[in-house]
Design a protein around this motif. Structure first.
Motif, mmCIF file in Angstrom:
data_model
loop_
_atom_site.group_PDB
_atom_site.id
_atom_site.type_symbol
_atom_site.label_atom_id
_atom_site.label_comp_id
_atom_site.label_asym_id
_atom_site.label_seq_id
_atom_site.Cartn_x
_atom_site.Cartn_y
_atom_site.Cartn_z
ATOM 1 N N THR A 34 0.757 -1.131 0.258
ATOM 2 C CA THR A 34 -0.158 -0.036 0.463
ATOM 3 C C THR A 34 0.646 1.550 0.040
ATOM 4 O O THR A 34 0.558 2.446 -0.907
ATOM 5 C CB THR A 34 -1.266 0.197 0.655
ATOM 6 O OG1 THR A 34 -1.572 -1.720 1.731
ATOM 7 C CG2 THR A 34 -1.644 1.385 1.272
ATOM 8 N N ARG A 71 0.449 4.650 -2.782
ATOM 9 C CA ARG A 71 0.147 5.398 -2.302
ATOM 10 C C ARG A 71 1.276 6.678 -2.398
ATOM 11 O O ARG A 71 0.731 8.212 -3.713
ATOM 12 C CB ARG A 71 0.706 5.873 -0.891
ATOM 13 C CG ARG A 71 -1.256 5.067 0.004
ATOM 14 C CD ARG A 71 -0.734 4.775 1.450
ATOM 15 N NE ARG A 71 -0.394 5.970 2.236
ATOM 16 C CZ ARG A 71 -1.296 6.487 2.774
ATOM 17 N NH1 ARG A 71 -2.682 6.621 2.416
ATOM 18 N NH2 ARG A 71 -0.694 8.100 3.052
ATOM 19 N N THR A 82 -0.184 10.468 -2.763
ATOM 20 C CA THR A 82 -1.286 10.505 -1.367
ATOM 21 C C THR A 82 0.571 9.962 -0.335
ATOM 22 O O THR A 82 -0.029 10.374 0.568
ATOM 23 C CB THR A 82 -1.921 9.816 -1.435
ATOM 24 O OG1 THR A 82 -2.194 8.555 -1.816
ATOM 25 C CG2 THR A 82 -3.465 10.243 -2.318
ATOM 26 N N TYR A 131 -7.360 5.061 -8.681
ATOM 27 C CA TYR A 131 -7.002 4.745 -7.793
ATOM 28 C C TYR A 131 -8.073 4.103 -6.208
ATOM 29 O O TYR A 131 -8.804 5.012 -6.714
ATOM 30 C CB TYR A 131 -6.219 5.439 -6.528
ATOM 31 C CG TYR A 131 -5.499 4.875 -5.320
ATOM 32 C CD1 TYR A 131 -4.948 4.072 -5.267
ATOM 33 C CD2 TYR A 131 -5.235 5.833 -4.568
ATOM 34 C CE1 TYR A 131 -4.126 3.475 -4.263
ATOM 35 C CE2 TYR A 131 -5.289 5.447 -2.800
ATOM 36 C CZ TYR A 131 -4.099 3.995 -2.598
ATOM 37 O OH TYR A 131 -3.485 3.808 -1.627
ATOM 38 N N THR A 154 -8.308 2.629 -3.046
ATOM 39 C CA THR A 154 -7.429 2.212 -1.968
ATOM 40 C C THR A 154 -8.867 0.031 -1.469
ATOM 41 O O THR A 154 -9.469 0.361 -1.724
ATOM 42 C CB THR A 154 -8.247 2.776 -1.095
ATOM 43 O OG1 THR A 154 -9.113 3.606 -0.776
ATOM 44 C CG2 THR A 154 -7.267 4.520 -0.954
ATOM 45 N N GLN A 155 -7.382 0.507 -0.038
ATOM 46 C CA GLN A 155 -8.175 -1.071 0.207
ATOM 47 C C GLN A 155 -9.903 -0.243 0.694
ATOM 48 O O GLN A 155 -10.682 -2.028 0.710
ATOM 49 C CB GLN A 155 -7.815 -1.275 0.981
ATOM 50 C CG GLN A 155 -6.819 -3.067 1.218
ATOM 51 C CD GLN A 155 -5.469 -3.099 1.809
ATOM 52 O OE1 GLN A 155 -6.011 -3.746 3.219
ATOM 53 N NE2 GLN A 155 -3.984 -3.547 1.927
ATOM 54 N N SER A 179 -13.887 3.941 -1.016
ATOM 55 C CA SER A 179 -14.192 5.030 -1.040
ATOM 56 C C SER A 179 -15.876 5.790 -1.252
ATOM 57 O O SER A 179 -15.416 5.317 -2.531
ATOM 58 C CB SER A 179 -13.467 6.138 -1.035
ATOM 59 O OG SER A 179 -12.141 5.578 -1.493
ATOM 60 N N ASP A 191 -5.657 -1.512 -5.122
ATOM 61 C CA ASP A 191 -5.607 -1.935 -3.844
ATOM 62 C C ASP A 191 -6.173 -3.138 -3.411
ATOM 63 O O ASP A 191 -7.177 -2.757 -2.570
ATOM 64 C CB ASP A 191 -4.890 -1.119 -2.951
ATOM 65 C CG ASP A 191 -4.078 -1.319 -1.868
ATOM 66 O OD1 ASP A 191 -3.195 -2.663 -1.685
ATOM 67 O OD2 ASP A 191 -3.844 -0.532 -0.470
#
Ligand SMILES: Nc1ncnc2c1ncn2[C@@H]1O[C@H](COP(=O)(O)OP(=O)(O)OP(=O)(O)O)[C@@H](O)[C@H]1O
Length: 238
Positions: free
Chosen positions: A46, A50, A55, A81, A83-84, A87, A155
């Motif tokens: 991760t 990032r 980020t 992107y 993320t795990q 969002s 991710d």
């Protein structure tokens, strides 16, 4: 002249707290292909993603992304992107979430196709708060995919998915790559390496190997990617 890679990391080191999350990482990610990022929990996947997205704070070394330094403002529209942790907007419907992210990129043409690709067409009108955890993750993936960015960084997108959905998602990633999209996909399910043109193996912040799945197996003399990775770690490669 050879095509420039989509991403090139040179001597990237990132400290997070007391941990060296990325330790002198150098690698490249080819354009229009799927690169898998593998390694055990906590190995730095991760953090590396990032850093590429721009980020991550305090990144030493250099990272070029689509011809620009990582973090350059103009890259934001060119990178997707996921993320795990998902969002999404819980009080909006699935289709409104995906349409919103699409409209940020100026086109809503791919919304229906993307919902179908992540297996959510039948849930389009449902509020995200009324979905299961795996379904919410897929909404998040759809939001990253919908604008068809040049570089997709995902991710652990297949975590918690059943084998059919997992296979369908990898198939969709392959169609994106065939259309020229570059994908960096992390996983700790080693079998998923078979879907990748190249794999990057990390352990304790370091890159142990970057090669094709076939190369890893022949280099270690092991028939499965799992065994090959273990052999690499244990230094028992043939
Ligand atoms: N905010 C933080 N502060 C301090 N250390 C952190 C922080 N975030 C991550 N780390 C540490 O950095 C290292 C790399 O974490 P990272 O999340 O990049 O690993 P990962 O390979 O993605 O793990 P996983 O597969 O479990 O998601 C780990 O040792 C982790 O404990």
């Amino acid at each position: 002249m050879a095509t420039q890679p989509a991403v090139r990391c040179t001597s990237v080191t990132v400290h997070r707290g007391d941990t060296v999350a990325c330790d002198n990482v150098s690698l490249h990610i080819d354009r229009g292909s799927i690169t898998g990022l593998f390694g055990p929990s906590g190995c730095g996947k991760t953090t590396l993603m990032r850093s590429i997205v721009g980020t991550q704070a305090k990144v030493a070394g250099s990272i070029d992304v689509l011809g620009e330094p990582a973090g350059t403002a103009t890259l934001r529209r060119r990178i997707g992107y996921a993320t795990q942790s998902a969002s999404t907007y819980a009080d909006l419907s699935v289709i409104d979430n995906v349409t919103y992210f699409a409209s940020l990129h100026g086109t809503t043409d791919n919304v229906a196709e993307t919902l179908a690709a992540v297996g959510l067409a039948a849930y389009a009108k449902r509020r995200v708060s009324d979905l299961s955890g795996g379904q919410i993750n897929r909404v998040s993936i759809a939001c990253a995919l919908v604008a068809k960015p040049e570089l997709l960084i995902l991710d652990e997108p297949t975590v918690g998915l059943d084998p059919v959905l997992r296979a369908e998602l990898w198939h969709y990633f392959a169609t994106l790559a065939a259309d020229g999209t570059t994908l960096l996909v992390s996983s700790h399910v080693m079998d998923e390496a078979e879907h990748c043109a190249e794999m990057i193996l990390m352990r304790a912040g370091r890159v142990l190997a970057q090669c094709t799945p076939a190369d890893l197996k022949s280099r270690t003399g092991k028939p499965s990617i799992d065994d090959a990775f273990l052999a690499l770690i244990e230094g028992t490669a043939a």
